[in-house]
Design an enzyme around this catalytic site. Structure first.
Site, PDB file in Angstrom:
ATOM      1  CB  VAL A 221       5.690   1.405   8.051  1.00 45.73           C
ATOM      2  CG1 VAL A 221       4.357   0.728   8.475  1.00 45.73           C
ATOM      3  CG2 VAL A 221       6.212   0.217   8.368  1.00 45.73           C
TER       4      VAL A 221
ATOM      5  CB  CYS B 229      -8.535   4.513   1.652  1.00 44.76           C
ATOM      6  SG  CYS B 229      -9.860   3.024   0.752  1.00 44.76           S
TER       7      CYS B 229
ATOM      8  CB  SER C 243      -0.961  -0.117   1.242  1.00 46.48           C
ATOM      9  OG  SER C 243       0.209   0.261   2.667  1.00 46.48           O
TER      10      SER C 243
ATOM     11  CB  CYS D  52     -11.093  -3.725   0.801  1.00 48.09           C
ATOM     12  SG  CYS D  52      -9.784  -2.799  -0.281  1.00 48.09           S
TER      13      CYS D  52
END
Lengths: 384, 357
Positions: B11, B197, B8, B101
């Site tokens: 981290v 998002c 993405s 998702c």
């Protein structure tokens, strides 16, 4: 396996260019300085200019060095428009299949200079529709500031009827610019014979370094500049001359010119071998672009696949090729070139460009073709 | 194994990809472009698919030393996640888009595509674990309870779990950041992404209003008496107390909560907290992460929010419905959310809450 078939994106530097670049890096002197150091590098710049002029059949004074082909395109399109635009004349004519280095400055002229932009349609072959242009020039010739059509298309390799375009335009005294980045060094290219007002070439497509290009602009024509600050190149382009890259560009141009015919005939044979092999492996594939073609560019549509998937699978197998179109945020968009030629969004996104050079071999082609059945069948499965 | 690492630009997924490489897998990094019109820059902790994020993912792949590609999943994401989010709210339910998702994109579209291309699985930076056991490969909570994402993975089928690799489940988040720094991944200090998002402003109610309109409707009590007005029933959540804008106090002066959202009549029903008590949950469209539950009453835990508590319960499955009886009542539970059943730390499965009482 490691086979590079993306020479239309960029190609390895030739030995002469690397040597010229390295030699210049050992030299001191700004070519605009008047002392002996400056004179020495100025001499190298001018010799390079002459070499490039020979390679493209223009006068040395017609060569304006730029930082890229993109910059040369911007300089020509905007400069020629600014030179001639007035209340009655404000129409910029480009084609539907131009590279983004023409598309985007034309859009900029529309957005910021209120220019009208007309894009010439193309035929299914990928060639500009000359009848459309003739009609446009007849009806609105006195409104057109500039016509810009590429010499050959970067995605399909289709060579455009530029001499015909010039003939149509000259009747109405319209300047023609031609983006010849893909053609330069690959097919015979003569500024003089084409009769265009301006022509763009770039070094890294012919074995020179990245970051150096040239605008060939008719002698005596002074167009407004994009970049100001010293006027080093005919007051049209400012900035300290990039002597190392200019010297390497000239070396690459001389190399390409000296072997052009021989390489073109070799690469054309590879192209034929590639297309025949591809058709035998994947009978329903479509070869995009016909008519007169560049020797090295092959554009294929593989129905039922997605080009992103194809590219990944070829890359994983060690074969470098291209989806042949611009990226927006890393996401590849359907090729505007293929769409202009009548492809749907879906079939445009099922296409790949393989671009060959004289550095490839028959065995390269055979090895890549051998991968086709497995790559295409996996890509088809992934697309369900 | 040959695997795709979904990266993405954050981290977690970067370390997950690096760990997969360290474990000897052949890894290819893929960033999923989920918006056809991405924002250029990330603003704080919001959004997850800006151009900047895709750049960060690419740089992480460079550092790890793996090939990197961007896959355009914007259309699939819009159809499977965004449209579902809007239609669920329009129907008066509260969806969880992260769960959708995972169900429709990461472990469906991506995993299917990866498998067809000859890959064995998908690596993600989710905090969850898988384990081989006598009942096959099973899905479990992460050891970092505060980061556990097994809830949003509870929609994975046995076959999807088979192709899922979660390298971070045995580590605490704080250690992942340390590891990222040690591995030279500059995303080590990048803020976690929160919120939804595809709503970069963070204003879910405003975002929904732009898409569903803001038709004014009544806020009523249980007797049907109008107490006030709202601007779009779907911008309310069951159990919500603040922001109701009611000027008439309740008879006993106690606070009022949203009890019910009626999309057809565009009505919000409010009432006392006790009215929110739920002892029984019914779930539909279940997905089993291992052997399916049976009609036999079974002891276990249910979780109804991504980072909610695990509540002791007795559950059973019959006639296509999951029945959950809670040991202690729960206050404020919206339909549309997922009820996820756990057997200790193992995810048994999940179902969409369709009825509560």
């Amino acid at each position: 396996m490691s086979i590079y078939l993306d020479h239309a994106a960029t190609t390895p530097m030739v030995a002469a260019a690397k040597r010229a670049l390295a030699d210049q890096m050992d030299k001191l002197g700004n070519p605009s300085s008047l002392h002996m150091y400056g004179r020495a590098t100025r001499k190298d710049v001018e010799e390079s200019r002459e070499a490039i002029a020979r390679a493209v059949a223009c006068r040395p004074s017609e060569v304006i060095f730029t930082g890229s082909g993109t910059e040369a395109n911007n300089t020509a399109l905007k400069g020629l428009h600014w030179l001639r635009a007035n209340e009655k004349r404000n129409l910029v004519v480009i084609s539907e299949i131009e590279h983004h280095a023409i598309f985007d400055p034309a859009q900029w002229l529309a957005d910021y200079e209120k220019a009208e932009v007309i894009k010439l349609p193309v035929l299914a072959s990928g060639e500009i529709d000359l009848a459309f242009l003739r009609k446009l020039v007849t009806e609105r010739g006195n409104e057109i500031t500039v016509i810009s059509v590429m010499h050959s298309n970067n995605e399909t390799g289709t060579i455009q009827p530029v001499a015909e375009i010039v003939k149509i335009a000259s009747g109405a005294q319209i300047p023609v610019h031609c983006d010849a980045v893909q053609s330069f060094g690959k097919v015979p290219l003569s500024f003089k014979d084409l009769g265009v007002t301006a022509l763009t070439i770039s070094a890294h497509k012919i074995g020179g370094p990245m970051g150096i290009g040239a605008l060939i602009l008719q002698h005596g024509l002074e167009i407004p500049a994009l970049i100001h600050g010293g006027g080093q190149e005919r007051e049209i382009r400012s900035g300290t001359l990039n002597t190392p890259s200019i010297a390497a560009f000239a070396a690459a141009a001389s190399d390409a010119a000296s072997a052009q015919a021989e390489r073109a005939s070799f690469v054309s044979k590879l192209r034929e071998q590639f297309i025949a092999g591809a058709k035998a492996a994947i009978p329903d594939l479509i070869v995009n672009g016909s008519g007169e073609q560049l020797p090295g560019i092959i554009n294929l549509t593989f129905p039922g696949t997605e080009s992103d998937t194809l590219l990944l699978l070829f890359d994983a197998a060690g074969v470098a090729c291209s989806t042949g179109s611009a990226c927006s945020a890393g996401v590849h968009e359907p090729s505007h070139v293929l769409m202009a030629m009548g492809h749907s969004q879906v079939s445009a996104q099922s296409s790949l460009r393989f671009s060959l050079s004289y550095l490839n071999s028959e065995s390269d082609v055979a090895e890549v073709i051998a991968l086709f059945p497995s790559v295409i069948s996996r890509a088809r499965a992934a697309n369900l | 194994m040959k695997v795709i690492a979904a990266m993405s630009g954050g981290v977690d997924s970067a370390v997950a990809a690096a760990r997969a490489v360290a474990e000897g897998h052949e890894v290819i990094g893929v960033h999923l472009a989920l918006s056809s019109n991405p924002q250029k820059y990330r603003s704080g902790a919001r959004g997850c698919c800006t151009v900047e994020d895709s750049h960060d993912a690419r740089r992480a792949a460079d550092v790890i030393g793996i090939p990197f590609y961007i896959w355009d999943m914007a259309e699939e994401f819009h159809e499977g996640v965004v449209e579902n989010f809007i239609s669920e709210y329009a129907a008066g339910r509260t969806p969880n888009p992260c769960l959708r998702c995972n169900e429709k994109i990461k472990f469906a579209a991506v995993l299917d595509r990866a498998r067809a291309m000859g890959f064995d699985g998908v690596v993600t930076g989710h905090y969850a674990r898988t384990r081989e056991s006598s009942i096959g490969k099973t899905l479990h909570r992460a050891i970092d309870n505060s980061k556990d994402q097994s809830y949003v993975l509870s929609v994975l089928t046995v076959e999807q779990i088979q192709g899922a690799i979660f390298p971070l489940g045995d580590t605490h988040k704080v250690d992942i950041r340390k590891e990222a720094a040690e591995r030279g991944l500059f995303v080590a200090n990048k803020p976690d992404s929160h919120d939804i998002c595809f709503v970069p402003s963070g204003d879910n109610a405003g975002w929904l209003r732009d898409r569903l309109g803001s038709e004014v409707g009544p806020i009523v009590d249980q007797s049907g008496k109008t107490l006030g007005e709202h601007r779009g029933a779907y911008t309310y959540t069951i159990g919500q107390r603040k922001g109701l804008g009611l000027t008439v106090p309740s008879e006993d002066g106690s606070p009022r909560f949203v009890l019910k959202i009626e999309p057809k009549s565009n009505t919000v029903v409010v009432g006392a907290r006790e009215e929110l008590a739920v002892n029984y949950i019914q779930g539909e469209n279940p997905v089993w992460c291992g052997p399916a539950a049976t009609s036999q009453e079974t002891r276990g835990y249910v979780q109804i929010r991504a980072h909610g508590e695990a509540l002791a319960c007795t559950y059973s499955y019959r006639d296509n419905f999951l029945d959950v009886n809670l040991d202690a009542p729960l206050f404020g539970l919206a339909t549309g959310q997922a009820a996820v059943i756990y057997d200790d730390d193992r995810v048994v499965g999940s179902a969409t809450i369709c009825l509560t009482r």
